[in-house]
Design a protein around this motif. Structure first.
Motif, mmCIF file in Angstrom:
data_model
loop_
_atom_site.group_PDB
_atom_site.id
_atom_site.type_symbol
_atom_site.label_atom_id
_atom_site.label_comp_id
_atom_site.label_asym_id
_atom_site.label_seq_id
_atom_site.Cartn_x
_atom_site.Cartn_y
_atom_site.Cartn_z
ATOM 1 N N UNK A 216 3.374 7.858 14.117
ATOM 2 C CA UNK A 216 4.336 7.331 15.093
ATOM 3 C C UNK A 216 5.717 7.085 14.495
ATOM 4 N N UNK A 217 5.776 6.681 13.236
ATOM 5 C CA UNK A 217 7.042 6.167 12.715
ATOM 6 C C UNK A 217 7.636 6.934 11.532
ATOM 7 N N UNK A 218 7.015 7.998 11.052
ATOM 8 C CA UNK A 218 7.522 8.614 9.824
ATOM 9 C C UNK A 218 8.903 9.236 9.984
ATOM 10 N N UNK A 219 9.314 9.534 11.221
ATOM 11 C CA UNK A 219 10.665 10.068 11.438
ATOM 12 C C UNK A 219 11.724 8.967 11.367
ATOM 13 N N UNK A 220 11.288 7.710 11.441
ATOM 14 C CA UNK A 220 12.232 6.596 11.488
ATOM 15 C C UNK A 220 12.374 5.857 10.165
ATOM 16 N N UNK A 221 11.394 5.985 9.279
ATOM 17 C CA UNK A 221 11.417 5.182 8.057
ATOM 18 C C UNK A 221 10.605 5.844 6.959
ATOM 19 N N UNK A 222 10.805 5.353 5.744
ATOM 20 C CA UNK A 222 9.958 5.757 4.624
ATOM 21 C C UNK A 222 8.636 5.004 4.733
ATOM 22 N N UNK A 223 7.549 5.710 4.885
ATOM 23 C CA UNK A 223 6.254 5.066 5.100
ATOM 24 C C UNK A 223 5.696 4.550 3.770
ATOM 25 N N UNK A 224 5.518 3.240 3.726
ATOM 26 C CA UNK A 224 4.938 2.573 2.565
ATOM 27 C C UNK A 224 3.733 1.777 3.033
ATOM 28 N N UNK A 225 2.661 1.830 2.286
ATOM 29 C CA UNK A 225 1.395 1.246 2.728
ATOM 30 C C UNK A 225 0.873 0.241 1.708
ATOM 31 N N UNK A 226 0.509 -0.958 2.178
ATOM 32 C CA UNK A 226 -0.182 -1.920 1.330
ATOM 33 C C UNK A 226 -1.583 -1.391 1.023
ATOM 34 N N UNK A 227 -1.985 -1.432 -0.240
ATOM 35 C CA UNK A 227 -3.263 -0.821 -0.622
ATOM 36 C C UNK A 227 -4.218 -1.813 -1.283
ATOM 37 N N UNK A 228 -3.990 -3.123 -1.053
ATOM 38 C CA UNK A 228 -4.844 -4.118 -1.702
ATOM 39 C C UNK A 228 -5.789 -4.817 -0.722
ATOM 40 N N UNK A 229 -5.930 -4.279 0.494
ATOM 41 C CA UNK A 229 -6.746 -4.946 1.516
ATOM 42 C C UNK A 229 -8.180 -5.169 1.029
ATOM 43 N N UNK A 230 -8.751 -4.180 0.362
ATOM 44 C CA UNK A 230 -10.130 -4.268 -0.147
ATOM 45 C C UNK A 230 -10.184 -4.686 -1.613
ATOM 46 N N UNK A 231 -9.033 -5.093 -2.172
ATOM 47 C CA UNK A 231 -8.951 -5.441 -3.588
ATOM 48 C C UNK A 231 -9.428 -4.284 -4.465
ATOM 49 N N UNK A 232 -9.107 -3.073 -4.026
ATOM 50 C CA UNK A 232 -9.495 -1.856 -4.754
ATOM 51 C C UNK A 232 -8.324 -0.881 -4.657
ATOM 52 N N UNK A 233 -7.237 -1.224 -5.327
ATOM 53 C CA UNK A 233 -5.965 -0.546 -5.097
ATOM 54 C C UNK A 233 -5.966 0.926 -5.484
ATOM 55 N N UNK A 234 -6.658 1.290 -6.556
ATOM 56 C CA UNK A 234 -6.695 2.688 -6.969
ATOM 57 C C UNK A 234 -7.386 3.529 -5.899
ATOM 58 N N UNK A 235 -8.561 3.113 -5.497
ATOM 59 C CA UNK A 235 -9.314 3.880 -4.497
ATOM 60 C C UNK A 235 -8.549 3.963 -3.181
ATOM 61 N N UNK A 236 -7.994 2.840 -2.732
ATOM 62 C CA UNK A 236 -7.276 2.825 -1.463
ATOM 63 C C UNK A 236 -6.012 3.667 -1.533
ATOM 64 N N UNK A 237 -5.284 3.588 -2.657
ATOM 65 C CA UNK A 237 -4.061 4.394 -2.811
ATOM 66 C C UNK A 237 -4.380 5.876 -2.700
ATOM 67 N N UNK A 238 -5.479 6.299 -3.309
ATOM 68 C CA UNK A 238 -5.868 7.711 -3.237
ATOM 69 C C UNK A 238 -6.265 8.103 -1.821
ATOM 70 N N UNK A 239 -6.983 7.234 -1.128
ATOM 71 C CA UNK A 239 -7.376 7.526 0.248
ATOM 72 C C UNK A 239 -6.155 7.657 1.162
ATOM 73 N N UNK A 240 -5.226 6.763 0.985
ATOM 74 C CA UNK A 240 -4.015 6.785 1.809
ATOM 75 C C UNK A 240 -3.187 8.038 1.498
ATOM 76 N N UNK A 241 -3.069 8.385 0.225
ATOM 77 C CA UNK A 241 -2.294 9.561 -0.158
ATOM 78 C C UNK A 241 -2.905 10.832 0.410
#
Length: 364
Positions: A216-241
């Motif tokens: 919905x919003x990638x044309x309007x802003x640089x999309x940045x995502x918090x990746x610590x919701x599950x306290x597993x930042x490496x795994x979540x960062x890879x999933x999001x990427x």
């Protein structure tokens, strides 16, 4: 690094409660009584008021202070109408973002004291608040050595301060602010990340929430995502990427200072493992690079100060941007105003004599 803004902001931009300021509603009562007494006694001394502070700092709020003088100096006529005093005053000032030394004069006001005696509390408060923000932001900007600083203290203070504080942060070098109000004085927009609340609304699935947001919003802003919701930042960062691909600008680490991220559980010892620490950033960077996502930036937040940023930079931690919040609104940068000349003759409190500054510019 120069930050001074030579073009002054139009008084209209501040949306001042002009009537209430004129009446002394926001002023220390003794200044209101001073104005009333001078007018009642028909006493109109021509004074020189001098304003300074006591730190190595940046000057913020000067255009707002001038706007207060322009729109709120004066007196009531016998019929109750307001007679402006601005044209009878001579005001000299530095500019927004100017570097200032301890006790350097930043503003002088010359004219009939009864026209502006009631305004001292208001313009000093503006200068104190905005200069504090400017000085604090500049400190973290310099600590980050050119890496972007995102100004994120909105949730830590009253909403009414956002507009001017955001402007001060912008002048001092912050790359982005989080609310439209903070960005309003230069016509910008608030920026942010895919928040924890949205992730929760998508049943705790960071990748699905981020993908919906990005679509919905990638044309309007640089999309940045918090990746610590599950306290597993490496795994979540890879999933999001993997889920967002080229639509992903960056991931943001915001691990609580009381938690140890799962990526570090099997390697603790020899360093403080809680919160967003250098080892966690390195683990996320390595994982993203090895998975073919070297262009995904890493933003860190959560208790960052200028001192902590300097530590990360000195250690070469692979951070691309810093989100800084409550530390930017803490501290003090108070200003003082003194009458130092009356009718062209020295007349000041002992220790507060006239201190001319050739850098001051006449305000039209």
């Amino acid at each position: 690094m120069s930050t001074a803004v030579s073009t002054r902001l139009d008084p209209e931009i501040f949306r001042l409660p002009v009537d209430r300021i004129r009446e002394g509603y926001y002023s220390d009562a003794y200044f209101v009584y001073t104005k009333e007494l001078l007018e009642a006694e028909n006493r109109h001394p021509r004074v020189l008021m001098q304003v300074f502070q006591k730190h190595e700092s940046l000057l913020g709020g000067i255009d707002e202070a001038i706007a207060i003088l322009k729109t709120c100096s004066g007196r009531h006529a016998p019929d109750g109408s307001w007679v402006s005093g601005w044209e009878s005053l001579e005001v000299r000032a530095l500019h927004e973002g100017d570097r200032i030394a301890p006790r350097e004069t930043v503003l002088t006001i010359e004219g009939d004291y009864s026209l502006f005696a009631h305004l001292e509390t208001v313009y000093l408060g503006v200068l104190a608040r905005r200069s504090l923000i400017m000085r604090n932001v500049r400190e973290v900007v310099e600590a980050a050595h050119g890496k972007p600083i995102f100004y994120f203290p909105a949730r830590h203070d009253h909403w009414l301060v956002q507009t001017g504080d955001g402007w001060s942060a912008h002048v001092a070098g912050a790359i982005g602010v989080s609310t439209d109000a903070q960005a309003s004085w230069w016509g910008g927009r608030g920026i942010g990340t895919v928040p924890h609340g949205l992730i929760a609304a998508y049943d705790g699935d960071s990748a699905i929430a981020a993908k919906a947001f990005a679509e919905r919003y990638h044309h309007e802003m640089n999309i940045t995502v918090l990746v610590d919701f599950d306290n597993d930042s490496v795994r979540t960062a890879l999933q999001v990427a993997e889920a967002l691909g080229s639509k992903l600008w960056g991931v943001r680490l915001d691990t609580s200072e009381t938690l140890v991220d799962k990526a570090l559980w099997d390697q603790m010892g020899g360093y403080k493992p809680t919160g967003v620490n250098p080892r966690l950033v390195e683990e996320v960077r390595t994982a993203l690079n090895e998975a073919g996502h070297p262009d995904v930036r890493i933003v860190v937040s959560g208790g960052f100060t200028a001192a902590r940023i300097r530590e990360f930079e000195a250690a070469g931690v692979p951070v691309d941007a810093y989100g800084v919040g409550s530390s930017l609104i803490r501290g003090e940068n108070d200003f003082t105003a003194d009458v130092v000349m009356v009718q062209g003759r020295p007349c000041a409190k002992v220790g507060r004599g006239f201190s001319p500054n050739p850098r001051l510019v006449r305000v039209e």
